[in-house]
Enzyme design. Structure first.
Site, PDB file in Angstrom:
ATOM      1  N   LYS A  30      23.693 -30.474  39.999  1.00  0.00           N
ATOM      2  CA  LYS A  30      23.407 -30.004  38.636  1.00  0.00           C
ATOM      3  C   LYS A  30      24.510 -30.464  37.670  1.00  0.00           C
ATOM      4  O   LYS A  30      24.751 -31.632  37.539  1.00  0.00           O
ATOM      5  CB  LYS A  30      23.236 -28.488  38.649  1.00  0.00           C
ATOM      6  N   ARG A  38      33.082 -37.710  58.729  1.00  0.00           N
ATOM      7  CA  ARG A  38      32.559 -36.331  58.762  1.00  0.00           C
ATOM      8  C   ARG A  38      33.698 -35.320  58.715  1.00  0.00           C
ATOM      9  O   ARG A  38      33.534 -34.201  58.236  1.00  0.00           O
ATOM     10  CB  ARG A  38      31.679 -36.103  60.002  1.00  0.00           C
ATOM     11  N   TYR A  88      18.143 -18.734  43.718  1.00  0.00           N
ATOM     12  CA  TYR A  88      17.354 -19.946  43.929  1.00  0.00           C
ATOM     13  C   TYR A  88      16.464 -19.712  45.151  1.00  0.00           C
ATOM     14  O   TYR A  88      16.943 -19.255  46.204  1.00  0.00           O
ATOM     15  CB  TYR A  88      18.330 -21.109  44.133  1.00  0.00           C
ATOM     16  N   ASP A 135      27.417 -17.964  43.757  1.00  0.00           N
ATOM     17  CA  ASP A 135      26.811 -19.252  43.416  1.00  0.00           C
ATOM     18  C   ASP A 135      26.937 -19.393  41.901  1.00  0.00           C
ATOM     19  O   ASP A 135      26.259 -18.717  41.131  1.00  0.00           O
ATOM     20  CB  ASP A 135      25.346 -19.283  43.865  1.00  0.00           C
TER      21      ASP A 135
HETATM   22  C1  LIG Z   1      21.588 -21.898  41.577  1.00  0.00           C
HETATM   23  C2  LIG Z   1      21.292 -22.925  42.635  1.00  0.00           C
HETATM   24  N1  LIG Z   1      21.931 -22.874  43.802  1.00  0.00           N
HETATM   25  C3  LIG Z   1      21.692 -23.770  44.777  1.00  0.00           C
HETATM   26  C4  LIG Z   1      20.767 -24.773  44.618  1.00  0.00           C
HETATM   27  C5  LIG Z   1      20.521 -25.735  45.724  1.00  0.00           C
HETATM   28  O1  LIG Z   1      21.127 -26.942  45.446  1.00  0.00           O
HETATM   29  P1  LIG Z   1      20.662 -28.358  46.073  1.00  0.00           P
HETATM   30  O2  LIG Z   1      19.311 -28.663  45.516  1.00  0.00           O
HETATM   31  O3  LIG Z   1      21.753 -29.282  45.646  1.00  0.00           O
HETATM   32  O4  LIG Z   1      20.607 -28.165  47.553  1.00  0.00           O
HETATM   33  C6  LIG Z   1      20.087 -24.880  43.398  1.00  0.00           C
HETATM   34  C7  LIG Z   1      19.092 -25.942  43.190  1.00  0.00           C
HETATM   35  O5  LIG Z   1      18.350 -25.948  42.247  1.00  0.00           O
HETATM   36  C8  LIG Z   1      20.350 -23.927  42.385  1.00  0.00           C
HETATM   37  O6  LIG Z   1      19.722 -23.977  41.197  1.00  0.00           O
END
Ligand SMILES: Cc1ncc(COP(=O)(O)O)c(C=O)c1O
Length: 401
Positions: free
Chosen positions: A215, A65, A118, A190
């Site tokens: 992704k 961890r 998101y 992000d």
């Molecule tokens: C732009 C974006 N940020 C964050 C996330 C969250 O990621 P995770 O599903 O790996 O927790 C997603 C998920 O689709 C996303 O599209």
């Protein structure tokens, strides 16, 4: 473990080379790629050694961890690609976002966020962080004038997702970084939709970059993971302490898989961009399509900004059919090559309906604020033959009455 001969200057190499080599250090075996150190804990030589490790006076490993060689290889790789001081591997993109909030915010602080984020990012701020005394305002950050108006004396963080999911609205990272820093706030970006190959937020002034590695970074739809890259060593030390406590770390096996994915990231992104642009142009020319959003189309409202800030339009396209949600339902149920599934950034083409799926948790009014209409369809364009993806969409569109 030693750095690799000839790769001491990896930080200055072209991103194509970085994708293939970043993060590697040789262990005693000479293993070419970082092996999977699938262990939870590490043996100390003696009591003094254990105490020295805990006191930070010796180099080595204690407990996964806190640090693990395979996880560190991935963290070094993404930090190199983003040009940051350090990376923090997290169990998911959401764990990366939560860790970032936990590391930077306290009760009484205020966040300005893109309205088009998101869904769970907004829900996290509104339903969890709010219980700890953190307030958030959601604005259209693709309009740089909207951000200064939303600032308060207590604003500590500006959070933007660019391009935003699923509208693909693009926010001006450099302009918003200036606004953030003038008011003493941090800018967090992000950058999931771009990957480090297409966009480098830290170089444009951001303080923190977040990726859902689920992704494009992994790219093969078989891992859930996240990464935080920070600009300064001070932030790295602070974030690391918080991640150790909140505990949402990625594990060695998933780190190995994501690192393997990164080796082909540059070539995959090239193909994703080429295919997505072809799909976007096809959809834009189709009589049953009302509008298409893709940053590389001249019709995109932030097309000029996109060309300045990004190296490609990415692999995601969103569009609205003239027949609204019913037409979308017919299309999505008729496809044969494109799979109806959430997530994005993998080698296979996926299609989904944000209002009832990925962005359902936001509720209708937050969706309206984020520009997510009920008829919006999101497609993550894979690396299959573009002609065959388009032929599949064509036959699906033909079924709409
Ligand atoms: C732009 C974006 N940020 C964050 C996330 C969250 O990621 P995770 O599903 O790996 O927790 C997603 C998920 O689709 C996303 O599209």
């Amino acid at each position: 473990m030693k750095g690799v001969r000839g790769m001491e200057d990896i930080g200055k190499r072209h991103r194509d080379t970085q994708c293939v080599h970043a993060g590697v250090k040789r262990d005693g075996t000479g293993a070419l790629v970082p092996p999977i150190y699938q262990v939870s804990t590490f043996a100390f030589k003696d009591v003094d050694h254990g105490a020295a490790l805990f006191a930070g006076k010796a180099d080595g490993y204690i407990y996964t961890r806190m640090a693990n060689p395979t996880v560190q290889a991935l963290e070094r790789a993404v930090a190199t690609l983003e040009g940051g001081a350090g990376g923090l591997g997290c169990a998911s993109g959401m764990a990366a976002i939560h860790t970032t909030f936990a590391a930077t915010l306290r009760a009484g602080d205020h966040v300005v966020s893109s309205a088009f984020v998101y869904g769970p990012t907004r829900t996290l701020l509104e339903t969890v962080l709010s219980r700890f005394g953190v307030e958030a305002t959601f604005v259209d950050t693709s309009d740089p004038a909207a951000v200064p108006g939303a600032l308060r004396k207590t604003t500590k963080l500006i959070f933007i997702e660019t391009p935003g999911n699923p509208t693909l609205a693009v926010s001006d990272i450099a302009a918003i970084a200036r606004v953030a820093h003038a008011s003493g706030a941090r800018l967090v970006v992000d950058s999931t939709f771009m990957s480090p190959v297409l966009q480098q937020p830290l170089a444009l002034g951001a303080d923190v970059v977040i990726h859902s590695m689920t992704k494009f970074l992994n790219g093969h739809a078989d891992v859930v993971g996240g990464m935080i890259v920070v600009k300064t060593p001070e932030d790295y030390a602070d974030f690391r302490k918080v991640l150790n406590q909140v505990g949402g770390v990625i594990d060695p096996f998933n780190s190995f898989l994501v690192l393997r994915g990164i080796r082909t990231l540059a070539v995959r992104m090239e193909r994703h961009c080429r295919n997505a642009e072809a799909v976007a142009r096809f959809l834009e020319g189709h009589s049953k399509v009302a509008r298409v959003s893709y940053p590389w189309l001249p019709s995109h409202p932030q097309h000029e900004l996109s060309k300045r800030q990004m190296r490609g339009g990415g692999g995601v396209v969103s569009f609205e059919l003239k027949g609204g949600i019913e037409a979308g339902r017919t299309l999505m149920n008729s496809l044969r090559l494109c799979t109806l599934a959430v997530s994005l950034g993998g080698v296979e083409t996926l299609i989904e309906h944000p209002a009832s799926m990925t962005h359902a948790s936001m509720g209708p009014s937050a969706r309206r604020e984020g520009g997510i209409t009920d008829g919006l369809v999101r497609i993550s364009v894979g690396i299959e033959s573009a002609d065959e993806i388009i032929a599949d969409l064509e036959q699906g569109l033909a079924r709409i009455a």
